[in-house]
Design an enzyme around this catalytic site. Sequence first.
Site, mmCIF file in Angstrom:
data_model
loop_
_atom_site.group_PDB
_atom_site.id
_atom_site.type_symbol
_atom_site.label_atom_id
_atom_site.label_comp_id
_atom_site.label_asym_id
_atom_site.label_seq_id
_atom_site.Cartn_x
_atom_site.Cartn_y
_atom_site.Cartn_z
ATOM 1 N N GLY A 268 -102.358 12.023 -77.989
ATOM 2 C CA GLY A 268 -103.234 12.773 -77.091
ATOM 3 C C GLY A 268 -103.064 14.281 -77.150
ATOM 4 N N ARG B 225 -107.991 12.272 -76.795
ATOM 5 C CA ARG B 225 -107.186 13.432 -76.403
ATOM 6 C C ARG B 225 -108.051 14.512 -75.783
ATOM 7 N NH1 ARG B 225 -105.621 16.461 -81.954
ATOM 8 N NH2 ARG B 225 -107.410 15.830 -83.176
ATOM 9 N N LYS C 277 -109.051 19.760 -74.985
ATOM 10 C CA LYS C 277 -108.715 18.941 -76.153
ATOM 11 C C LYS C 277 -107.218 19.076 -76.429
ATOM 12 C CE LYS C 277 -110.208 18.013 -80.912
ATOM 13 N NZ LYS C 277 -111.243 18.312 -81.900
ATOM 14 N N ASP D 258 -119.272 9.114 -84.257
ATOM 15 C CA ASP D 258 -118.628 9.559 -83.014
ATOM 16 C C ASP D 258 -118.527 11.083 -82.974
ATOM 17 O OD1 ASP D 258 -116.790 8.738 -85.197
ATOM 18 O OD2 ASP D 258 -115.290 9.752 -83.992
ATOM 19 N N ASN D 259 -118.833 11.728 -84.091
ATOM 20 C CA ASN D 259 -118.792 13.189 -84.132
ATOM 21 C C ASN D 259 -120.196 13.783 -84.209
ATOM 22 O OD1 ASN D 259 -116.006 13.127 -84.028
ATOM 23 N ND2 ASN D 259 -115.741 13.256 -86.237
ATOM 24 N N ASP E 85 -116.731 18.651 -82.782
ATOM 25 C CA ASP E 85 -115.490 18.168 -83.382
ATOM 26 C C ASP E 85 -115.156 18.891 -84.684
ATOM 27 O OD1 ASP E 85 -114.837 16.572 -81.343
ATOM 28 O OD2 ASP E 85 -114.662 14.726 -82.502
ATOM 29 N N GLY F 216 -113.460 6.736 -78.370
ATOM 30 C CA GLY F 216 -113.374 7.356 -77.043
ATOM 31 C C GLY F 216 -112.601 8.664 -77.031
ATOM 32 N N ARG G 119 -113.135 23.192 -74.563
ATOM 33 C CA ARG G 119 -114.465 23.170 -75.166
ATOM 34 C C ARG G 119 -115.511 23.128 -74.067
ATOM 35 N NH1 ARG G 119 -114.294 18.557 -79.799
ATOM 36 N NH2 ARG G 119 -114.001 17.088 -78.094
HETATM 37 P P1 AMP Z 1 -111.599 12.604 -84.868
HETATM 38 O O1 AMP Z 1 -111.306 12.146 -86.249
HETATM 39 O O2 AMP Z 1 -110.835 13.836 -84.449
HETATM 40 O O3 AMP Z 1 -113.039 12.727 -84.581
HETATM 41 O O4 AMP Z 1 -111.008 11.486 -83.883
HETATM 42 C C1 AMP Z 1 -111.382 10.152 -83.941
HETATM 43 C C2 AMP Z 1 -110.816 9.425 -82.763
HETATM 44 O O5 AMP Z 1 -109.394 9.520 -82.747
HETATM 45 C C3 AMP Z 1 -111.275 9.930 -81.403
HETATM 46 O O6 AMP Z 1 -111.414 8.837 -80.560
HETATM 47 C C4 AMP Z 1 -110.145 10.820 -80.979
HETATM 48 O O7 AMP Z 1 -110.072 10.954 -79.586
HETATM 49 C C5 AMP Z 1 -108.942 10.072 -81.516
HETATM 50 N N1 AMP Z 1 -107.792 10.946 -81.762
HETATM 51 C C6 AMP Z 1 -107.633 11.836 -82.763
HETATM 52 N N2 AMP Z 1 -106.441 12.459 -82.662
HETATM 53 C C7 AMP Z 1 -105.833 11.964 -81.579
HETATM 54 C C8 AMP Z 1 -104.576 12.198 -80.933
HETATM 55 N N3 AMP Z 1 -103.678 13.075 -81.395
HETATM 56 N N4 AMP Z 1 -104.300 11.484 -79.818
HETATM 57 C C9 AMP Z 1 -105.168 10.591 -79.335
HETATM 58 N N5 AMP Z 1 -106.353 10.322 -79.888
HETATM 59 C C10 AMP Z 1 -106.689 10.990 -80.995
HETATM 60 MG MG MG Z 2 -114.085 13.019 -83.070
#
Ligand code: AMP
Ligand code: MG
Length: 520
Positions: A138, A105, A125, A272-273, A282, A102, A195
């Site tokens: 976040g 952040r 973001k 998810d990306n 992402d 989800g 974004r």
């Molecule tokens: P990502 O690897 O950036 O695609 O992130 C994978 C998941 O981790 C997604 O659900 C992001 O929203 C969550 N996420 C990554 N970094 C953070 C953060 N600093 N705070 C909260 N959620 C994060």
């Molecule tokens: Mg992501």
Amino acid sequence: MMMQWHFDNRFISELPSDPVLNNQSRQVRGAAWSEVAATPVPKPQLLAWSPEMAKELDLSPEEVASPEFAEVFGGNRLLPGMKSYATRYGGHQFGNWAGQLGDGRALHLGEVITKAGQRWDLQLKGAGPTPYSRRADGRAVLRSSLREFLCSEAMYHLGVPTTRALSLVLTGEEVVRDMMYDGNAAPEPGAIVCRVAPSFLRFGHYEILAAQKEPELLEKLVDFTLARDFPELEGESKAKRGAWFKEVCGRTALMVAHWMRVGFVHGVMNTDNMSILGLTIDYGPYGWVDNLDPGWTPNTTDAQMRRYRFGQQPQIALWNLGCLATALDVILQDKDLLEAGLEHYLQVYTETHQRFSAEKFGFASLGQAEEDLVTRAYRLMGQAEVDMTLFFRALAEISVNEPLPETLLPAFYSAEEFAKEREHWQIWLTDYAAHLPKQAAALAERRTSMNSVNPIYVLRNYLAQEAIDLAEQGDNSRILALQAALRQPYTPKPEFQAFAQKRPDWARFKAGCSMLSCSS
Ligand code: AMP
Ligand code: MG
């Protein structure tokens, strides 16, 4: 007063919301989104913005420069019509189902309909925790935000389908990160990127509803996607859904073929990306190949498996589409229809990749002989370190009557390696020249067309890192210079010569330049 936008916010008006109203981490069921307010920041300050994106959004430079702009895009206030929310999705990470992820952040601000009638979903973001943050904060740091800001706009100008970026705002707050995951956590400047995309729906939005056995909501989300994001598709319900999946497959193929054309490595192709619109989304530990190496991955988390290495991206995209197909089969129950979509991916990818190969090498078409030449060239490029970007620009300068390997020398990382390989390249070049047109007009045309698909400026990892180092000292001049160069990435300009060089030796093993962690 700034920004008189019209919002229609269809996602939240048509899809069910999470009844719980706080930003505590939790598993959300039966809902597509959660209402959540951004966490205010002490001192929002605009560091960079995209004039092109601002124009698309009917924003004047004065509006962007106003103090309210930094307040809104730093997450401190909402404009009339805005509503902030985070959406629920899951995903397969590195090949395994990861459950709920989800917008941890990312915070949506609403869907703007511009004067031209275009829908743009706005997303911050790094605006603070949401129910999907799991154990994270976040927030986002300047270095990763700057990379996302610059690269998404650079991709747009390269002609690669991508989400966009409007602004980069410093928060005035420090964020603690362990950049190399080695126990050395340190405070870094915090930042927020806005974004922008017509839709931020990801494969994982559908997967979570299949995995958590919510077929009615899955059906609802699919119908919503069809109505909002694919209104051009027609037909009765099932055929239309099948046509939609096929369209997603085709767009994904096109996106990945573009990545291969420009030398972009996404680095975290988790489901998810993956955008349902086939947009690059992402920007995390992505990278640009300097020396062409299909085995290279920029992501330190992936250093062992190298699942997301440059050369494997086309297969991974297909694997990801397979995950989406599995989720959609819950409501479609028609494997043949989904299989047809995956076939379509292969067909579009192959066709597009071949077309790009022909264009990159300057062939009128790609017959067997030309294809053999392409294969041989890539094999030779693997034998010595050859810079992909500089190679194709140099190749356009090859003389047909007297093809000399020295023309390619600027692309080689080592003069000794060049000397060793020179004979092989001479043989290849002689064969290559035999497949090029002979007339002067056709040759000039060939150079122009090659240079229109082979960029001279890409956001090399070390260039981004230099811009970060300066920005962390309060100097945004390099951001501006890179933006200017990357705005016309196919057109060489003397003032940007420094951005069209091989990766320097100091950057070969430096963090942020040759390898990146997911820490952001
Ligand atoms: P990502 O690897 O950036 O695609 O992130 C994978 C998941 O981790 C997604 O659900 C992001 O929203 C969550 N996420 C990554 N970094 C953070 C953060 N600093 N705070 C909260 N959620 C994060
Ligand atoms: Mg992501």
